[in-house]
Design a protein around this motif. Structure first.
Motif, PDB file in Angstrom:
ATOM      1  N   ASP A   1       1.025   4.282   2.537  1.00  0.00           N
ATOM      2  CA  ASP A   1      -0.300   4.676   2.602  1.00  0.00           C
ATOM      3  C   ASP A   1      -1.039   3.992   3.702  1.00  0.00           C
ATOM      4  N   ALA A   2      -0.535   2.987   4.234  1.00  0.00           N
ATOM      5  CA  ALA A   2      -1.359   2.345   5.236  1.00  0.00           C
ATOM      6  C   ALA A   2      -0.334   1.566   6.257  1.00  0.00           C
ATOM      7  N   GLN A   3      -0.651   1.339   7.578  1.00  0.00           N
ATOM      8  CA  GLN A   3       0.136   0.774   8.579  1.00  0.00           C
ATOM      9  C   GLN A   3       0.351  -0.567   8.219  1.00  0.00           C
ATOM     10  N   GLY A   4      -0.619  -1.354   7.619  1.00  0.00           N
ATOM     11  CA  GLY A   4      -0.609  -2.754   7.297  1.00  0.00           C
ATOM     12  C   GLY A   4      -1.208  -3.574   8.446  1.00  0.00           C
ATOM     13  N   ALA A   5      -1.479  -4.785   8.235  1.00  0.00           N
ATOM     14  CA  ALA A   5      -2.051  -5.375   9.355  1.00  0.00           C
ATOM     15  C   ALA A   5      -0.947  -5.998  10.126  1.00  0.00           C
TER      16      ALA A   5
ATOM     17  N   SER B   1      -5.797   8.030  -5.125  1.00  0.00           N
ATOM     18  CA  SER B   1      -5.182   7.902  -3.719  1.00  0.00           C
ATOM     19  C   SER B   1      -5.301   9.081  -3.202  1.00  0.00           C
ATOM     20  N   LEU B   2      -5.163   8.982  -1.469  1.00  0.00           N
ATOM     21  CA  LEU B   2      -5.206  10.490  -0.810  1.00  0.00           C
ATOM     22  C   LEU B   2      -3.576  10.543  -0.088  1.00  0.00           C
ATOM     23  N   PRO B   3      -2.425  10.786  -0.868  1.00  0.00           N
ATOM     24  CA  PRO B   3      -1.272  10.891   0.025  1.00  0.00           C
ATOM     25  C   PRO B   3      -1.303  11.445   1.284  1.00  0.00           C
ATOM     26  N   SER B   4      -0.637  10.785   2.407  1.00  0.00           N
ATOM     27  CA  SER B   4      -0.710  11.273   3.616  1.00  0.00           C
ATOM     28  C   SER B   4      -1.742  11.169   4.561  1.00  0.00           C
ATOM     29  N   LEU B   5      -2.755  10.742   3.950  1.00  0.00           N
ATOM     30  CA  LEU B   5      -4.071  10.477   4.922  1.00  0.00           C
ATOM     31  C   LEU B   5      -4.023   8.782   5.695  1.00  0.00           C
ATOM     32  N   GLY B   6      -2.636   8.280   5.469  1.00  0.00           N
ATOM     33  CA  GLY B   6      -2.538   6.907   5.961  1.00  0.00           C
ATOM     34  C   GLY B   6      -3.406   6.101   5.527  1.00  0.00           C
ATOM     35  N   SER B   7      -3.875   5.166   6.421  1.00  0.00           N
ATOM     36  CA  SER B   7      -4.779   4.109   5.964  1.00  0.00           C
ATOM     37  C   SER B   7      -6.044   4.351   5.075  1.00  0.00           C
ATOM     38  N   LEU B   8      -6.298   5.774   5.255  1.00  0.00           N
ATOM     39  CA  LEU B   8      -7.465   5.981   4.411  1.00  0.00           C
ATOM     40  C   LEU B   8      -7.392   6.029   2.950  1.00  0.00           C
ATOM     41  N   ALA B   9      -6.001   6.258   2.818  1.00  0.00           N
ATOM     42  CA  ALA B   9      -5.746   6.268   1.513  1.00  0.00           C
ATOM     43  C   ALA B   9      -5.696   4.904   0.284  1.00  0.00           C
ATOM     44  N   SER B  10      -5.492   3.705   1.025  1.00  0.00           N
ATOM     45  CA  SER B  10      -5.619   2.657   0.417  1.00  0.00           C
ATOM     46  C   SER B  10      -7.327   2.508   0.575  1.00  0.00           C
ATOM     47  N   LEU B  11      -7.902   2.854   1.593  1.00  0.00           N
ATOM     48  CA  LEU B  11      -9.210   2.600   1.608  1.00  0.00           C
ATOM     49  C   LEU B  11     -10.040   3.149   0.440  1.00  0.00           C
TER      50      LEU B  11
ATOM     51  N   ALA C   1       0.790  -1.072   0.115  1.00  0.00           N
ATOM     52  CA  ALA C   1       0.159  -0.011  -0.238  1.00  0.00           C
ATOM     53  C   ALA C   1       0.759   1.120   0.090  1.00  0.00           C
ATOM     54  N   ASP C   2       1.492   1.525  -1.168  1.00  0.00           N
ATOM     55  CA  ASP C   2       2.566   2.219  -1.243  1.00  0.00           C
ATOM     56  C   ASP C   2       2.375   3.353  -2.510  1.00  0.00           C
ATOM     57  N   THR C   3       1.713   4.385  -2.634  1.00  0.00           N
ATOM     58  CA  THR C   3       1.749   5.282  -3.802  1.00  0.00           C
ATOM     59  C   THR C   3       2.810   6.041  -3.868  1.00  0.00           C
ATOM     60  N   LEU C   4       3.694   6.114  -3.001  1.00  0.00           N
ATOM     61  CA  LEU C   4       5.039   6.787  -3.235  1.00  0.00           C
ATOM     62  C   LEU C   4       6.020   5.912  -3.494  1.00  0.00           C
ATOM     63  N   PHE C   5       6.608   5.044  -2.916  1.00  0.00           N
ATOM     64  CA  PHE C   5       7.802   4.054  -3.297  1.00  0.00           C
ATOM     65  C   PHE C   5       6.837   2.692  -3.485  1.00  0.00           C
ATOM     66  N   GLY C   6       6.853   2.505  -4.769  1.00  0.00           N
ATOM     67  CA  GLY C   6       6.189   1.314  -5.043  1.00  0.00           C
ATOM     68  C   GLY C   6       6.895  -0.166  -5.009  1.00  0.00           C
ATOM     69  N   LEU C   7       6.177  -1.248  -5.132  1.00  0.00           N
ATOM     70  CA  LEU C   7       7.069  -2.453  -5.221  1.00  0.00           C
ATOM     71  C   LEU C   7       8.117  -2.358  -6.276  1.00  0.00           C
ATOM     72  N   ASP C   8       8.051  -1.789  -7.490  1.00  0.00           N
ATOM     73  CA  ASP C   8       8.902  -1.616  -8.457  1.00  0.00           C
ATOM     74  C   ASP C   8      10.483  -1.033  -8.066  1.00  0.00           C
ATOM     75  N   GLN C   9      10.469  -0.213  -6.981  1.00  0.00           N
ATOM     76  CA  GLN C   9      11.704   0.429  -6.291  1.00  0.00           C
ATOM     77  C   GLN C   9      12.265  -0.700  -5.609  1.00  0.00           C
ATOM     78  N   ALA C  10      11.626  -1.543  -4.844  1.00  0.00           N
ATOM     79  CA  ALA C  10      12.208  -2.559  -4.097  1.00  0.00           C
ATOM     80  C   ALA C  10      12.676  -3.591  -5.139  1.00  0.00           C
ATOM     81  N   ASP C  11      11.927  -3.723  -6.318  1.00  0.00           N
ATOM     82  CA  ASP C  11      12.644  -4.811  -7.521  1.00  0.00           C
ATOM     83  C   ASP C  11      13.603  -4.429  -8.023  1.00  0.00           C
ATOM     84  N   ALA C  12      13.929  -3.059  -8.172  1.00  0.00           N
ATOM     85  CA  ALA C  12      15.178  -2.471  -8.761  1.00  0.00           C
ATOM     86  C   ALA C  12      16.304  -2.551  -7.809  1.00  0.00           C
TER      87      ALA C  12
END
Lengths: 291, 846
Positions: free
Chosen positions: B316-320, B408-418, B285-296
């Motif tokens: 975007d979210a705290q995660g479970a 998405s709503l950056p900075s709103l934490g978990s709301l963003a992914s919701l 849940a990350d619209t800033l640094f997505g999975l592609d960044q870790a992949d690179a």
């Protein structure tokens, strides 16, 4: 008039402690009460009331985003399983709490307020036995109440909305025979989590002679626990609050059942229930009955 | 105090139980809390800057575990944080036995200096100086002189720092960078056109993309710092970085200087130099640094073991909770092996999780953890093609991106992914073209970044498009997984769609289950609130060209990490029945022992009260040394003014009260609560105790059922006749008069014709004929060797009814014997005279 012969333990000829106040007798004693009859009838009617509400309310927009609640309400008409889950969602947070508190809180305090407790004890029904039978019957009525609600909801939902698959709030479906098992598991889980209320009400029932005090006290403490659960500042401490896992059954609604929180919920509920019930026994077998 | 306690006994017990429960909670907290450590706050001045000769003051806290020397962890915080934002992690790591150095990066909190955005000359040199400092501390284990055994751990800004530090300083022994970037330019100006296999970000061409303006703005605002600033435009930003920011945000385009600044701040530039084992944790849940960044990052690090883990959180979210625990566990294993040299090598297996629902009312996500043998990148281990249907369509790009869709709503934490999952991510009419698949015949679990080919035509030859993949259930709202979208910036386009060349677009990396019956929907849209959009309005024509290629991974479910609770469940399920069994056996054993408890001499005496004393919990002495006997054939009257102790005596006789001292035997058997001998006793004490909703006869029947004795022993008809109940016995008790209730209660006491009948004020509420009848009945009753004990106020009544009397006053027996004898002690011919005399004498004594 003849004098009956006594037994070695001093009891009258036909008397045996193990035969006093049987489960069946106590069950009948409670069943004859209007309160019991009304409660069970109300729970049986609740699904019909919900159904009417759905029919009259039509497909109105669900206002706002209330998370799981709105999602469940939206899906309430999807089939028997979803209808039942909705019925359980709306009743588990307060109605069933009161019902459980009533069955378990009234059982001893009610006798005390009628004055019949002292005559039962003079039969004599051994105190431990009296309490065991009362607890067993109260829990049986709790289970019966949940069964009536679940059964009627399934029946009403099935007749009106069909036996379609269970649709989960966040997407995904569970096919029909499995869906019914899931619903029954939810009912079972709710019954177990409400053992906290049952145990607490039972303890208060032993401590007070006022049935309303016992029922109200249990409901009140349940609400307080819910409030504490909302205080995030308490952090990990909330993990052992009795109401922490009351909604963990939502985990059963995804295609792959999630049981971690339910395991925690069952442990917490059973531990609380056992502690409260043990305290009730400890107290009642030692107290002076002055009612 | 004692009295107070006794009066509120119920509340006291409730309070004690609740305190115990609360105490259990506190113990729980203490047990689960990390073990002890000490902390040391210090403001360290280190030499940094390009020549490593410019002093800068850094605010630090050193966490020292119980046992030293120990390996160290350099813990860096996220952008806008301070050393305090990582305190919890630091305490946990210190609890695991690491010396933890948490510090506030330059330009933040109480540290000095300006924000240089992880430039090697500044932030990285700061961290290198801190490694020097650590190597001089006696608490820190050394690999060799000047080289501490140390790991760098951090999230986001701190994560990039750990990668850069490992690239610039070979002393670092392990790193755990979390939710961080590989290429800052590609993160803030993403362009998901696939130009060069295998990655989406080709080299050679200078990078251009669509400015992620809401994140960029948020990033910059956070770097301004709090409070008044001498430089309102740049705050705590270093002047050169600030200038770059202002230029690129104003133009929406990268220039060479910006590329150079960002490249130096990007781990991409140093990955090939990293030799420290790297555990890359990235958020789904990350619209800033997505999975592609870790992949690179994972693909770039070739000189060290690399492990990749995804979890349900991110910017975007705290995660479970379960996911955060998994990340913590993986981090612990990584550090244990590479720093402490404990445990097996963690291996390269890849773990991730999919969101499956909500867990409870707090809207905590419920996730399923998966484990694959190895990390296979964003293209997955294999892939599946899903066909899409749809025609070319014209879509309008609004002027200046207004209005625009909200993904998405950056900075709103978990709301963003919701927002995405709750269906906020809707597209605006006219601004998008949608292409849907047929309903899936089987569930499709996409793990990685799907790709799709599109064609686009633009009258200007340029286009800014956003490509999205929705999960569309057959009924219900479509969801955009985690609100993630793929921006593409295209140039050199044809003006006619017929001549357009296919362009391959890599959609955002996701880990998402698409259920059977759901459809995949690819949307090509023109404007998005989170991004900078073209200023001039323009209308494009777009179409998808071919299927979606969905990457999949062969993975198995991770076992539950809640093993402790599962063990607890088993323990509870065994302990409760076992406890019940033990309690039952104990009660049985005690009951058997009691059978022998017989006073032979009194075996034929209905009642012997000897030295009975009862002190209530509040200190009131109700009965103080009472002695009397009731023999067979006697009707004994128990007399006394109010408060004489009559009721207390009778209650003790029923086994309701426990005597403080003395004893009470019925037919030689000690009376204790529930003693079986009580079954030979029938009682009416302090009024009737009937169930109001039942009829009188049902009350009697149900009461007899409760005794468990055979119905023929009850002599029900006989008793009903004696009590003169008549036809009204079939009406409900709540309709009865006082006298009627009293008669039913007397009948209840007589059920089974007990050998000892105890009646408390039996004539209460009866009319004179009934009283006369009662007198006769009691005489009759005692004739067959039974006995009756009657307590009453009515002296005349007792005088006529009883053969013997016991007079009590103030808890003592003041007179006892045959009625005639007792009358003889007085001055007159009536019992009343004797009674008053006896009672008054006691008053004079005391």
């Amino acid at each position: 008039m003849t004098v009956t012969t006594a037994r070695a333990d001093g009891g009258a000829a036909g008397y045996s402690p193990g035969r006093t106040l049987t489960f069946g007798t106590e069950f009948r004693r409670q069943l004859t009460r209007r309160r019991t009859q009304w409660t069970l009838a109300l729970l049986a009617l609740l699904p019909v009331v919900l159904l009417l509400a759905f029919k009259i309310g039509g497909d109105g927009e669900s206002g706002g985003n209330d998370g799981s609640f709105a999602a469940m309400a939206d899906l309430g008409t999807a089939g028997a399983a979803n209808f039942t889950l909705f019925a359980m969602l709306v009743s588990s947070t307060f109605l069933m709490v009161v019902v459980f508190a009533m069955f378990c809180g009234d059982t001893v305090a009610g006798e005390a307020s009628w004055g019949s407790l002292r005559y039962l004890l003079a039969v004599p029904v051994p105190r431990g036995r009296l309490l065991s039978v009362k607890l067993a019957v109260a829990l049986a009525y709790c289970v019966l109440a949940m069964t009536v609600l679940t059964g009627m909801s399934l029946l009403v939902g099935g007749i009106v909305y069909g036996w379609g698959p269970l649709r989960a709030p966040l997407g995904g479906e569970v096919a029909s025979p499995e869906a019914i098992w899931r619903v029954l598991a939810v009912a079972g889980y709710l019954t177990v989590t409400l053992m906290v209320v049952a145990g607490l009400a039972f303890l208060l029932s032993v401590l007070t002679d006022a049935p309303l005090g016992a029922v109200g006290g249990a409901v009140l403490l349940y609400i307080v626990s819910n409030i504490l659960d909302a205080v995030t500042a308490l952090g990990d401490l909330r993990d052992v609050l009795p109401t922490r896992y009351t909604t963990a059954w939502l985990g059963l609604l995804s295609p792959e059942a999630q049981t971690d929180d339910m395991v925690r919920g069952i442990v917490v509920a059973l531990v609380y229930g056992a502690v409260f019930a043990s305290a009730a026994f400890w107290r009642f077998t030692r107290k002076d009955v002055t009612s | 105090m004692r009295t107070w306690l006794a009066k509120r006994r119920g509340w006291v017990i409730t309070a004690i139980v609740l305190l115990l429960v609360a105490g259990g909670g506190v113990v729980w907290q203490a047990v689960t809390a990390p073990p002890g450590h000490t902390t040391e706050d210090a403001r360290l001045t280190v030499l940094s800057g390009p020549g490593r000769d410019e002093p800068v003051e850094l605010d630090t806290t050193l966490y020292v575990p119980a046992s030293t020397p120990a390996p160290a962890v350099l813990l860096a915080h996220g952008f806008g944080g301070t050393k305090d934002s990582v305190r919890e992690s630091a305490e946990k790591l210190a609890g695991q036995g690491y010396v933890v150095l948490a510090y506030t990066a330059r330009g933040f909190g109480n540290s000095g200096g300006e924000v240089h955005l992880n430039q090697p000359d500044y932030e990285v040199n700061d961290a290198r100086a801190l490694l020097d400092w650590l190597s001089r501390r006696s608490e820190v284990e050394l690999d060799r002189a000047g080289d501490p055994r140390v790991a760098a751990v951090g999230g986001s800004y701190g994560g990039a720092l750990s990668l850069l530090l490992a690239g610039y300083d070979q002393r670092v022994d392990a790193i755990v960078p979390q939710i961080t970037w590989n290429d800052l330019a590609a993160s803030l100006f993403p362009n998901n056109v696939v130009t060069d296999d295998p990655g989406p970000f080709g080299v050679g061409e200078p990078h251009q993309g669509v400015l992620k303006k809401s994140w960029a703005g948020l990033f910059f605002a956070t770097g301004m710092g709090r409070g008044p600033t001498p430089n309102p435009a740049c705050g705590r930003w270093a002047a050169d970085i600030c200038a770059v920011y202002q230029r690129i945000v104003a133009s929406g385009e990268l220039d060479d200087e910006a590329r150079a600044v960002m490249a130096k701040a990007s781990p991409k530039s140093v990955l090939d130099r990293i030799s420290a084992p790297t555990l890359l944790v990235q958020g789904e849940a990350d619209t800033l640094f997505g999975l592609d960044q870790a992949d690179a990052n994972a693909r770039g690090i070739t000189g060290a073991p690399v492990r990749v883990a995804w979890y349900s959180g991110g910017h975007d979210a705290q995660g479970a909770e379960a996911d955060r625990n998994r990340v913590e566990l993986l981090t612990g294993q990584w550090l244990a092996h590479y720093l402490k040299k404990e445990g097996d090598a963690p291996g390269g297996s890849f773990t991730y999780s999919t969101v499956t629902g909500i867990r409870n009312q707090q809207l905590d996500m419920s996730t399923l953890g998966y484990k694959a043998d190895s990390y296979s990148g964003l293209s997955g281990a294999s892939s599946q093609k899903v066909d899409l249907a749809g025609r070319p369509q014209a879509i309008a790009s609004p002027p200046n991106g207004t209005p625009a869709a909200i993904s998405s709503l950056p900075s709103l934490g978990s709301l963003a992914s919701l927002a995405g999952s709750a269906g906020v991510g809707l597209d605006l009419p006219g601004q998008f073209a949608a292409y849907e698949s047929e309903p899936l015949s089987a569930p499709l679990e996409i793990t990685g970044a799907p790709t799709v080919r599109i064609k686009a035509a633009s009258p200007t030859g340029e286009a800014t498009l956003f490509v999205k993949l929705y999960d569309v259930p057959d009924n219900g709202n479509p969801t955009l997984p985690n609100g993630l979208i793929a921006p593409v910036k295209l140039t050199g386009l044809a003006t006619d769609i017929a001549q357009a060349q296919p362009i391959e677009v890599r959609l955002p990396g996701i880990a998402q289950r698409f259920d059977a019956g759901h459809r995949l929907r690819v949307v090509i849209a023109t404007a998005d609130q989170a991004y900078a959009n073209p200023v001039e309005p323009v209308t494009y024509t777009v179409v998808v060209d071919g299927p979606v290629t969905a990457p999949t991974v062969t993975a198995s479910l991770l076992p539950s990490e809640d093993a402790i609770w599962q063990i607890a469940l088993v323990v509870v399920l065994v302990a409760i029945p076992a406890g019940i069994l033990i309690a039952w056996l104990t009660v049985r054993y005690r009951a058997r022992r009691r059978v022998r408890n017989l006073v032979e001499a009194d075996a034929e005496t209905p009642l012997v009260v000897a030295g009975l004393r009862k002190t209530y919990k509040d200190g009131f002495v109700a009965v103080d040394g009472v002695d009397f006997r009731v023999e067979r054939g006697q009707v004994v009257g128990l007399l006394g003014p109010n408060g004489a102790g009559k009721t207390t005596t009778l209650r003790t006789l029923m086994g309701l009260l426990q005597p403080t001292s003395g004893s009470l035997t019925v037919f030689g058997h000690q009376v204790t609560p529930g003693a079986p001998v009580l079954s030979r006793l029938g009682a009416l004490v302090e009024g009737p105790g009937l169930l109001p909703h039942l009829s009188g006869v049902d009350n009697l029947r149900l009461f007899w059922r409760a005794t468990g004795r055979p119905i023929e022993e009850a002599h029900l008809d006989e008793v009903i006749k004696i009590a003169d109940l008549g036809e009204r016995i079939h009406r409900k008790v709540r309709t009865y008069s006082h006298g009627m209730k009293q008669r039913v209660a007397i009948a209840q006491a007589m059920l089974g014709l007990p050998e000892l009948l105890v009646l408390d004020e039996p004539t209460d509420g009866l009319d004179p004929p009934q009283i006369a009848e009662m007198r006769r009945v009691l005489h009759e009753y005692a004739r067959d060797g039974r006995a009756v004990l009657v307590s009453s106020h009515l002296l005349a009544e007792v005088e006529q009814t009883c053969t013997h009397v016991v007079v009590m006053s103030r808890g003592r027996v003041v007179g006892a014997g045959e009625v005639a004898d007792v009358i003889g002690t007085g001055t007159g011919a009536r019992l009343e005279d004797a009674f008053l005399n006896l009672v008054e004498n006691v008053g004079k004594d005391s």
